[in-house]
Design an enzyme around this catalytic site. Sequence first.
Site, PDB file in Angstrom:
ATOM      1  N   CYS A   2     -10.316 -13.512  -0.375  1.00  0.00           N
ATOM      2  CA  CYS A   2     -11.184 -14.347  -1.186  1.00  0.00           C
ATOM      3  C   CYS A   2     -12.326 -13.491  -1.696  1.00  0.00           C
ATOM      4  O   CYS A   2     -12.936 -12.725  -0.957  1.00  0.00           O
ATOM      5  CB  CYS A   2     -11.771 -15.546  -0.460  1.00  0.00           C
ATOM      6  SG  CYS A   2     -10.602 -16.864  -0.213  1.00  0.00           S
ATOM      7  N   ARG A  27      -8.522  -9.433  -3.897  1.00  0.00           N
ATOM      8  CA  ARG A  27      -8.816 -10.088  -2.620  1.00  0.00           C
ATOM      9  C   ARG A  27      -8.121 -11.444  -2.486  1.00  0.00           C
ATOM     10  O   ARG A  27      -8.147 -12.051  -1.412  1.00  0.00           O
ATOM     11  CB  ARG A  27     -10.324 -10.297  -2.464  1.00  0.00           C
ATOM     12  CG  ARG A  27     -11.121  -9.030  -2.500  1.00  0.00           C
ATOM     13  CD  ARG A  27     -12.592  -9.329  -2.409  1.00  0.00           C
ATOM     14  NE  ARG A  27     -12.959  -9.802  -1.095  1.00  0.00           N
ATOM     15  CZ  ARG A  27     -13.386  -9.025  -0.109  1.00  0.00           C
ATOM     16  NH1 ARG A  27     -13.488  -7.727  -0.293  1.00  0.00           N
ATOM     17  NH2 ARG A  27     -13.704  -9.546   1.047  1.00  0.00           N
ATOM     18  N   TRP A  74      -7.628 -16.792  -1.705  1.00  0.00           N
ATOM     19  CA  TRP A  74      -6.395 -16.586  -0.946  1.00  0.00           C
ATOM     20  C   TRP A  74      -6.402 -17.712   0.086  1.00  0.00           C
ATOM     21  O   TRP A  74      -7.195 -17.700   1.032  1.00  0.00           O
ATOM     22  CB  TRP A  74      -6.379 -15.219  -0.281  1.00  0.00           C
ATOM     23  CG  TRP A  74      -5.072 -14.921   0.391  1.00  0.00           C
ATOM     24  CD1 TRP A  74      -3.934 -14.453  -0.200  1.00  0.00           C
ATOM     25  CD2 TRP A  74      -4.761 -15.062   1.780  1.00  0.00           C
ATOM     26  NE1 TRP A  74      -2.937 -14.311   0.742  1.00  0.00           N
ATOM     27  CE2 TRP A  74      -3.414 -14.676   1.964  1.00  0.00           C
ATOM     28  CE3 TRP A  74      -5.488 -15.498   2.893  1.00  0.00           C
ATOM     29  CZ2 TRP A  74      -2.781 -14.706   3.207  1.00  0.00           C
ATOM     30  CZ3 TRP A  74      -4.858 -15.518   4.129  1.00  0.00           C
ATOM     31  CH2 TRP A  74      -3.515 -15.126   4.278  1.00  0.00           C
ATOM     32  N   ASN A  98     -15.771 -17.407   1.663  1.00  0.00           N
ATOM     33  CA  ASN A  98     -14.716 -16.525   2.181  1.00  0.00           C
ATOM     34  C   ASN A  98     -14.766 -16.655   3.695  1.00  0.00           C
ATOM     35  O   ASN A  98     -15.817 -16.447   4.292  1.00  0.00           O
ATOM     36  CB  ASN A  98     -15.013 -15.089   1.730  1.00  0.00           C
ATOM     37  CG  ASN A  98     -14.139 -14.037   2.414  1.00  0.00           C
ATOM     38  OD1 ASN A  98     -14.523 -12.886   2.508  1.00  0.00           O
ATOM     39  ND2 ASN A  98     -12.968 -14.400   2.880  1.00  0.00           N
ATOM     40  N   GLY A  99     -13.628 -17.012   4.307  1.00  0.00           N
ATOM     41  CA  GLY A  99     -13.599 -17.120   5.758  1.00  0.00           C
ATOM     42  C   GLY A  99     -12.866 -18.360   6.217  1.00  0.00           C
ATOM     43  O   GLY A  99     -12.191 -19.035   5.422  1.00  0.00           O
ATOM     44  N   GLU A 482       7.092   2.351   7.304  1.00  0.00           N
ATOM     45  CA  GLU A 482       6.220   2.202   6.138  1.00  0.00           C
ATOM     46  C   GLU A 482       7.056   1.989   4.866  1.00  0.00           C
ATOM     47  O   GLU A 482       6.708   1.176   4.015  1.00  0.00           O
ATOM     48  CB  GLU A 482       5.314   3.442   6.024  1.00  0.00           C
ATOM     49  CG  GLU A 482       4.452   3.534   4.777  1.00  0.00           C
ATOM     50  CD  GLU A 482       3.431   2.422   4.603  1.00  0.00           C
ATOM     51  OE1 GLU A 482       3.315   1.553   5.494  1.00  0.00           O
ATOM     52  OE2 GLU A 482       2.776   2.388   3.557  1.00  0.00           O
ATOM     53  N   LYS A 486       6.765  -1.272   2.493  1.00  0.00           N
ATOM     54  CA  LYS A 486       6.467  -1.186   1.050  1.00  0.00           C
ATOM     55  C   LYS A 486       7.510  -1.956   0.258  1.00  0.00           C
ATOM     56  O   LYS A 486       7.188  -2.701  -0.648  1.00  0.00           O
ATOM     57  CB  LYS A 486       6.460   0.262   0.556  1.00  0.00           C
ATOM     58  CG  LYS A 486       5.296   1.146   0.907  1.00  0.00           C
ATOM     59  CD  LYS A 486       3.986   0.796   0.283  1.00  0.00           C
ATOM     60  CE  LYS A 486       3.242  -0.198   1.125  1.00  0.00           C
ATOM     61  NZ  LYS A 486       2.225   0.275   1.992  1.00  0.00           N
ATOM     62  N   GLU A 489       7.122  -5.768   0.764  1.00  0.00           N
ATOM     63  CA  GLU A 489       5.867  -6.270   0.196  1.00  0.00           C
ATOM     64  C   GLU A 489       5.949  -6.490  -1.303  1.00  0.00           C
ATOM     65  O   GLU A 489       5.475  -7.503  -1.810  1.00  0.00           O
ATOM     66  CB  GLU A 489       4.749  -5.223   0.408  1.00  0.00           C
ATOM     67  CG  GLU A 489       3.916  -5.374   1.636  1.00  0.00           C
ATOM     68  CD  GLU A 489       2.848  -4.276   1.729  1.00  0.00           C
ATOM     69  OE1 GLU A 489       3.183  -3.093   1.551  1.00  0.00           O
ATOM     70  OE2 GLU A 489       1.697  -4.612   1.985  1.00  0.00           O
ATOM     71  N   HIS A 505      22.483   0.297  19.167  1.00  0.00           N
ATOM     72  CA  HIS A 505      22.116  -0.749  20.126  1.00  0.00           C
ATOM     73  C   HIS A 505      21.957  -2.101  19.445  1.00  0.00           C
ATOM     74  O   HIS A 505      21.364  -3.012  20.022  1.00  0.00           O
ATOM     75  CB  HIS A 505      20.830  -0.355  20.867  1.00  0.00           C
ATOM     76  CG  HIS A 505      20.998   0.888  21.685  1.00  0.00           C
ATOM     77  ND1 HIS A 505      21.718   0.914  22.862  1.00  0.00           N
ATOM     78  CD2 HIS A 505      20.586   2.163  21.476  1.00  0.00           C
ATOM     79  CE1 HIS A 505      21.723   2.146  23.349  1.00  0.00           C
ATOM     80  NE2 HIS A 505      21.043   2.926  22.522  1.00  0.00           N
ATOM     81  N   LYS A 604      -5.433  -8.149  -0.575  1.00  0.00           N
ATOM     82  CA  LYS A 604      -5.686  -6.774  -0.147  1.00  0.00           C
ATOM     83  C   LYS A 604      -6.386  -6.682   1.214  1.00  0.00           C
ATOM     84  O   LYS A 604      -5.810  -6.219   2.178  1.00  0.00           O
ATOM     85  CB  LYS A 604      -6.503  -6.068  -1.227  1.00  0.00           C
ATOM     86  CG  LYS A 604      -6.823  -4.629  -0.919  1.00  0.00           C
ATOM     87  CD  LYS A 604      -5.721  -3.721  -1.397  1.00  0.00           C
ATOM     88  CE  LYS A 604      -5.947  -2.293  -0.997  1.00  0.00           C
ATOM     89  NZ  LYS A 604      -4.677  -1.604  -0.792  1.00  0.00           N
TER      90      LYS A 604
HETATM   91  N1  HGA Z   1     -10.632 -21.092   4.134  1.00  0.00           N
HETATM   92  C1  HGA Z   1     -10.925 -21.070   2.736  1.00  0.00           C
HETATM   93  C2  HGA Z   1     -11.269 -19.665   2.266  1.00  0.00           C
HETATM   94  C3  HGA Z   1     -10.081 -18.771   2.392  1.00  0.00           C
HETATM   95  C4  HGA Z   1     -10.373 -17.315   2.552  1.00  0.00           C
HETATM   96  O1  HGA Z   1     -11.477 -16.837   2.788  1.00  0.00           O
HETATM   97  N2  HGA Z   1      -9.320 -16.530   2.468  1.00  0.00           N
HETATM   98  O2  HGA Z   1      -9.417 -15.158   2.723  1.00  0.00           O
HETATM   99  C5  HGA Z   1      -9.784 -21.645   1.922  1.00  0.00           C
HETATM  100  O3  HGA Z   1      -8.659 -21.766   2.403  1.00  0.00           O
HETATM  101  O4  HGA Z   1     -10.027 -21.994   0.774  1.00  0.00           O
END
Ligand code: HGA
Length: 609
Positions: A2, A27, A74, A98-99, A482, A486, A489, A505, A604
């Site tokens: 985020c 982000r 995100w 963010n969080g 790795e 890659k 991803e 195995h 990221k």
């Molecule tokens: N929890 C919040 C913010 C998401 C966040 O920081 N993602 O890295 C949400 O889901 O909107």
Amino acid sequence: MCGIVGAIADRDVVPVLIEGLKRLEYRGYDSAGIAVVDAGRVRRVRRTGRVSEMEAAAGAEGFSAQLGVGHTRWATHGGVTELNAHPHVSHGVALVHNGIIENHEQQRARLEALGYVFESQTDTEVIAHLIDLHMKDAGDLLQALQRAVAELEGAYALAVVSHAEPRRIVCARMGCPLLIGLGEGENFVASDVSAIIQATRRVIFLEEGDTAEVTRAGVRIFDQRGARAEREEHLSDVSLASLELGPYRHFMQKEIHEQPRAIGDTIEAVMDEGAFGAALFGAGAEQVLEEVESVQILACGTSYYAGSVARYWIEAIAGLPCSVEIASEYRYRAAVANPKQLVVTISQSGETLDTMEALKYAKALGQERTLSICNVPESAIPRASRLVYYTRAGAEIGVASTKAFTTQLVALFTLAATLAKLRGRLTAAQESEYLDALRHLPGSVQHALNLEPQIVAWADRFAPKHNALFLGRGVHYPIALEGALKLKEISYIHAEAYPAGELKHGPLALVDADMPVVVIAPNDSLLEKVKSNMQEVRARGGELFVFTDQDSNFGESEGVHVIRTPRHVGVLSPIVHTIPVQLLAYHTALARGTDVDKPRNLAKSVTVE
Ligand code: HGA
């Protein structure tokens, strides 16, 4: 994850917010939104998808204001919908977050009982309502924010505006990054400096538990107890050019090709010194490193694989026991502490939450010898560590890490050689051999990059596949891991990696003509063993795609395709052998038409659990 940006100025801040969000898109890119305070009211626009979609909507609705906040998401709580997109608004209070708020369910129940109506499924919306609730008694946005965050459990970086207070942004930080940018008569808040670099390089990093008020005239910061706090101002050296794509099609492509330069910059300090030594790891490093009895590496994702390569080096070169553990596992188990153990954390961004928490846990267990290997100066993990080695990869924007990985390997090799030297295990001849190997590394990496046309031809054969197997042995086994990471991803092909000796195995059961098997087979002491493992695959009709060195003694045959990297480079071979697997993943993704720089469901820097 985020991205947050906020701005207050006497010009229209909407273009600043939009440009900032575009730079923060790495982000998170589930949805984007801005809220501005304009003529005493909050206006908001949100869209799922990319910032450009939200930008078009803001343009169509004629958004313009001198105060606002923006967000690129995100999702952690609640699906990817417009209603869940930030900013969240409660009665004229608008915020971006963010969080993760861990006690959001209790707070939601409490606020609903008080009559608040929720429009989203996010944990974030409780913060908007809580601030509104506290505005009623505090009558002041900053105090309302301080009271609200005192009731939150979890992690947050927050930027808040209100229709009632059109002359300030208030913000708070706990567990997620947030900085303030200082301009001329205008100021900013952002998750990282790239979001505001077009406006200013002068930044102040908020510390854990800080809250702040940002006006056009200046900034006031308060610590967790609510006391005024002074935080140092820094001048960022992030260059605008490093954030631009230039002639490349994708950031990942740019970053793959930047590796000779990135490695050269990362080894510069060693080359200048002409020797390995504790001083490379910061002041007081000798004391920290000299009595080390073992090494514990903690990291996630690609950084974990860098640590896995380092285990081979640290045990073989320095003769120290070394274990490598995924940070999100380590932090929740009863680990045995040893104060003489060196704890090494590896994180590109320096803000990977699980790695940060693992570091805190290691310290709480009494492990004070800590070293961070990190690409972002002044980020949280190096600041929480006694020692630091900064990789100098430059901004890495593609979600799939490339140049950060190879420069981490260079830093870890330097650590292994330094520990060996401090323990009297490095002869002068070995030291000069290793320094020579490092000096020639950018050239060898460039040679490996020159293999691109051959790898493009392979990628076309991988593109229609659903699965792939990667094999390696010894120090090259983590390179197989790795390579598989890659590929999955960015191309969404299911890929697994195994130590080649483990094939019989179990995973051999997967091998048939449809399963491409990529083998990292350098010309080292395990080559003959790897060749036997390749025979086992061929005997079951599996098709082999082998990366080997110029000087190894086998060639192409039916069902065995070979690409030769330069002559075997010795101890640094895993770094050179990383390049072809990065290129294979990149070109396979291109052939499949995926969004290489922003693969689905990912972001990221992983700043949430
Ligand atoms: N929890 C919040 C913010 C998401 C966040 O920081 N993602 O890295 C949400 O889901 O909107």
